[in-house]
Design a protein around this motif. Sequence first.
Motif, PDB file in Angstrom:
ATOM      1  N   GLY A 180       5.534   7.224   6.533  1.00 16.63           N
ATOM      2  CA  GLY A 180       5.123   8.590   6.196  1.00 16.63           C
ATOM      3  C   GLY A 180       3.657   8.669   5.798  1.00 16.63           C
ATOM      4  N   PHE A 181       3.106   7.570   5.321  1.00 18.16           N
ATOM      5  CA  PHE A 181       1.725   7.575   4.826  1.00 18.16           C
ATOM      6  C   PHE A 181       0.706   7.172   5.890  1.00 18.16           C
ATOM      7  CE2 PHE A 181       4.206   6.601   0.880  1.00 18.16           C
ATOM      8  CZ  PHE A 181       3.903   7.768   0.189  1.00 18.16           C
ATOM      9  N   ARG A 182       1.109   7.100   7.145  1.00 18.40           N
ATOM     10  CA  ARG A 182       0.187   6.555   8.147  1.00 18.40           C
ATOM     11  C   ARG A 182      -1.071   7.430   8.291  1.00 18.40           C
ATOM     12  NH1 ARG A 182       4.052   8.479  13.088  1.00 18.40           N
ATOM     13  NH2 ARG A 182       5.522   8.551  11.378  1.00 18.40           N
ATOM     14  N   GLY A 183      -0.962   8.723   7.912  1.00 15.67           N
ATOM     15  CA  GLY A 183      -2.141   9.599   7.993  1.00 15.67           C
ATOM     16  C   GLY A 183      -3.175   9.213   6.955  1.00 15.67           C
ATOM     17  N   ILE A 184      -2.757   9.189   5.696  1.00 16.19           N
ATOM     18  CA  ILE A 184      -3.691   8.901   4.604  1.00 16.19           C
ATOM     19  C   ILE A 184      -4.153   7.449   4.665  1.00 16.19           C
ATOM     20  CG2 ILE A 184      -2.033   8.227   2.775  1.00 16.19           C
ATOM     21  CD1 ILE A 184      -4.818  10.806   2.329  1.00 16.19           C
ATOM     22  N   CYS A 185      -3.347   6.603   5.326  1.00 19.55           N
ATOM     23  CA  CYS A 185      -3.649   5.173   5.433  1.00 19.55           C
ATOM     24  C   CYS A 185      -4.611   4.876   6.583  1.00 19.55           C
ATOM     25  CB  CYS A 185      -2.333   4.417   5.635  1.00 19.55           C
ATOM     26  SG  CYS A 185      -2.458   2.652   5.407  1.00 19.55           S
ATOM     27  N   GLY A 186      -4.875   5.906   7.409  1.00 20.72           N
ATOM     28  CA  GLY A 186      -5.783   5.691   8.541  1.00 20.72           C
ATOM     29  C   GLY A 186      -5.113   5.014   9.718  1.00 20.72           C
ATOM     30  N   ARG A 187      -3.757   5.116   9.804  1.00 25.84           N
ATOM     31  CA  ARG A 187      -3.049   4.464  10.921  1.00 25.84           C
ATOM     32  C   ARG A 187      -2.210   5.476  11.707  1.00 25.84           C
ATOM     33  NH1 ARG A 187      -1.607  -1.614   9.047  1.00 25.84           N
ATOM     34  NH2 ARG A 187      -3.690  -2.118   8.361  1.00 25.84           N
ATOM     35  N   ARG A 188      -2.726   6.657  11.828  1.00 24.13           N
ATOM     36  CA  ARG A 188      -2.031   7.741  12.485  1.00 24.13           C
ATOM     37  C   ARG A 188      -1.698   7.399  13.926  1.00 24.13           C
ATOM     38  NH1 ARG A 188      -1.827  13.658  12.085  1.00 24.13           N
ATOM     39  NH2 ARG A 188      -2.477  13.640   9.931  1.00 24.13           N
ATOM     40  N   ARG A 207       0.846  -1.200   0.000  1.00 19.23           N
ATOM     41  CA  ARG A 207       0.000   0.000   0.000  1.00 19.23           C
ATOM     42  C   ARG A 207       0.886   1.255   0.000  1.00 19.23           C
ATOM     43  NH1 ARG A 207      -5.347   0.762   1.317  1.00 19.23           N
ATOM     44  NH2 ARG A 207      -5.534  -1.187   0.153  1.00 19.23           N
ATOM     45  N   ALA A 208       1.992   1.215   0.741  1.00 23.59           N
ATOM     46  CA  ALA A 208       2.908   2.370   0.760  1.00 23.59           C
ATOM     47  C   ALA A 208       3.488   2.580  -0.643  1.00 23.59           C
ATOM     48  CB  ALA A 208       4.031   2.144   1.773  1.00 23.59           C
ATOM     49  N   TYR A 209       3.788   1.490  -1.329  1.00 18.48           N
ATOM     50  CA  TYR A 209       4.281   1.582  -2.714  1.00 18.48           C
ATOM     51  C   TYR A 209       3.226   2.255  -3.592  1.00 18.48           C
ATOM     52  CZ  TYR A 209       5.379  -0.090  -7.465  1.00 18.48           C
ATOM     53  OH  TYR A 209       5.619  -0.166  -8.814  1.00 18.48           O
ATOM     54  N   TRP A 210       1.973   1.836  -3.427  1.00 16.17           N
ATOM     55  CA  TRP A 210       0.906   2.420  -4.250  1.00 16.17           C
ATOM     56  C   TRP A 210       0.771   3.928  -3.952  1.00 16.17           C
ATOM     57  CZ3 TRP A 210      -3.672   5.026  -3.459  1.00 16.17           C
ATOM     58  CH2 TRP A 210      -4.477   5.199  -4.606  1.00 16.17           C
ATOM     59  N   PHE A 211       0.816   4.271  -2.666  1.00 20.81           N
ATOM     60  CA  PHE A 211       0.727   5.695  -2.312  1.00 20.81           C
ATOM     61  C   PHE A 211       1.873   6.480  -2.978  1.00 20.81           C
ATOM     62  CE2 PHE A 211      -1.459   4.541   1.923  1.00 20.81           C
ATOM     63  CZ  PHE A 211      -2.707   4.962   1.483  1.00 20.81           C
ATOM     64  N   ALA A 212       3.076   5.909  -2.921  1.00 15.10           N
ATOM     65  CA  ALA A 212       4.259   6.641  -3.398  1.00 15.10           C
ATOM     66  C   ALA A 212       4.261   6.829  -4.911  1.00 15.10           C
ATOM     67  CB  ALA A 212       5.530   5.903  -2.958  1.00 15.10           C
ATOM     68  N   PRO A 272      -2.305  -4.359  -0.874  1.00 14.18           N
ATOM     69  CA  PRO A 272      -2.822  -4.454   0.498  1.00 14.18           C
ATOM     70  C   PRO A 272      -1.985  -3.702   1.540  1.00 14.18           C
ATOM     71  CG  PRO A 272      -1.838  -6.533  -0.205  1.00 14.18           C
ATOM     72  CD  PRO A 272      -1.810  -5.642  -1.397  1.00 14.18           C
ATOM     73  N   THR A 273      -2.653  -3.354   2.603  1.00  7.97           N
ATOM     74  CA  THR A 273      -1.958  -2.760   3.749  1.00  7.97           C
ATOM     75  C   THR A 273      -1.286  -3.894   4.538  1.00  7.97           C
ATOM     76  OG1 THR A 273      -3.967  -2.995   5.047  1.00  7.97           O
ATOM     77  CG2 THR A 273      -3.598  -0.848   4.032  1.00  7.97           C
ATOM     78  N   LEU A 274      -0.419  -3.525   5.441  1.00 12.91           N
ATOM     79  CA  LEU A 274       0.160  -4.512   6.365  1.00 12.91           C
ATOM     80  C   LEU A 274      -0.899  -4.842   7.414  1.00 12.91           C
ATOM     81  CD1 LEU A 274       3.697  -2.919   6.915  1.00 12.91           C
ATOM     82  CD2 LEU A 274       3.096  -4.853   5.436  1.00 12.91           C
TER      83      LEU A 274
END
Length: 305
Positions: free
Chosen positions: A297-305, A23-28, A284-286
């Motif tokens: 770095g993406f934990r905000g947009i990923c909903g895992r802040r 998912r981080a790859y997709w965000f990036a 998928p997310t972890l």
Amino acid sequence: MADFVNELVWSHSRARSFAGCRRAYWFAYYGSWGGWKDDAPAEVRDTWVQKKLTSRAMWTGTVVHGAAEYALREVREGREAVAVEDAVRGAVAGARRDMEGSVSGAWLARPAKRVGFREHYYDEPEEAGAWTAAIVEIERQVRALWESRPFRRLHEVPERIRELEELRRFPVGDVDVYVVLDVMVEDGRGGAVILDWKTGSHHAEEEIAAQLGVYGLYATAVLGLPADRLTAMHVNVRHDTTTKHTVDAAAIESARERIRSTTAEMRSKLVDVAGNVAAREDYPTLPAGDPQCGGCGFRGICGRR
Ligand code: SF4
């Protein structure tokens, strides 16, 4: 101005990202695309901003690399060598500006040009003295670099510096590849030395060898240098060590194969290969609670802040 096209261009960092959280790859590489535009949707903009975030540890390396690049560019272009005290003063002043811009949020006006830290963006609890220690470490590493034998040697033969942090793109099979070499210097005997500065506390030798293999591929395929005349050196500024790596025909072939196989895997996930279109749900997310999410770095947009 023409729009940029989101192409799948291979790089060592892209392959590393693909091997980690999908998912981080997709965000990036997909979800953040176009986030720099004034009319970007809020979610795309946020993803792009979060892609730009750095961490204190990563930034330390960026500042030291910046000091090295500036100094080597000065001598390569025939100007006076940068004295270590000036290098330290410049690096520390720049580092303080980065910190202030991140704390105040001023960096958000120009995320592509200025520095924003995950630590501030996510309001992470801070260890007392951590920022002061980072500044001390930057100063220590700049001094260590100026003292190191390879760096001093480059000052003796600046006319032989052939590559210096330039972004290069070249074809390997049916994909283009990006490389940025810290330094490549001609050895005066028809060969070249590839130098890679490392600044972190831990770097896997296997990972470094894989990266240097890609640089070797660039040197042979694009610059026409013979593989048996290449030497690669990994200079660890933090630990003051220099390690020699073999970049021979086997290492170069292994880099070529890695590019081929990882590109095929990346493409296999796309819903439209020609258009380089990727659907978020295919990445998928972890699992919830994975420790990697805490530093992502993406934990905000990923909903895992
Ligand atoms: S927060 Fe976790 S699951 Fe989400 S992108 Fe980052 S690493 Fe992946």
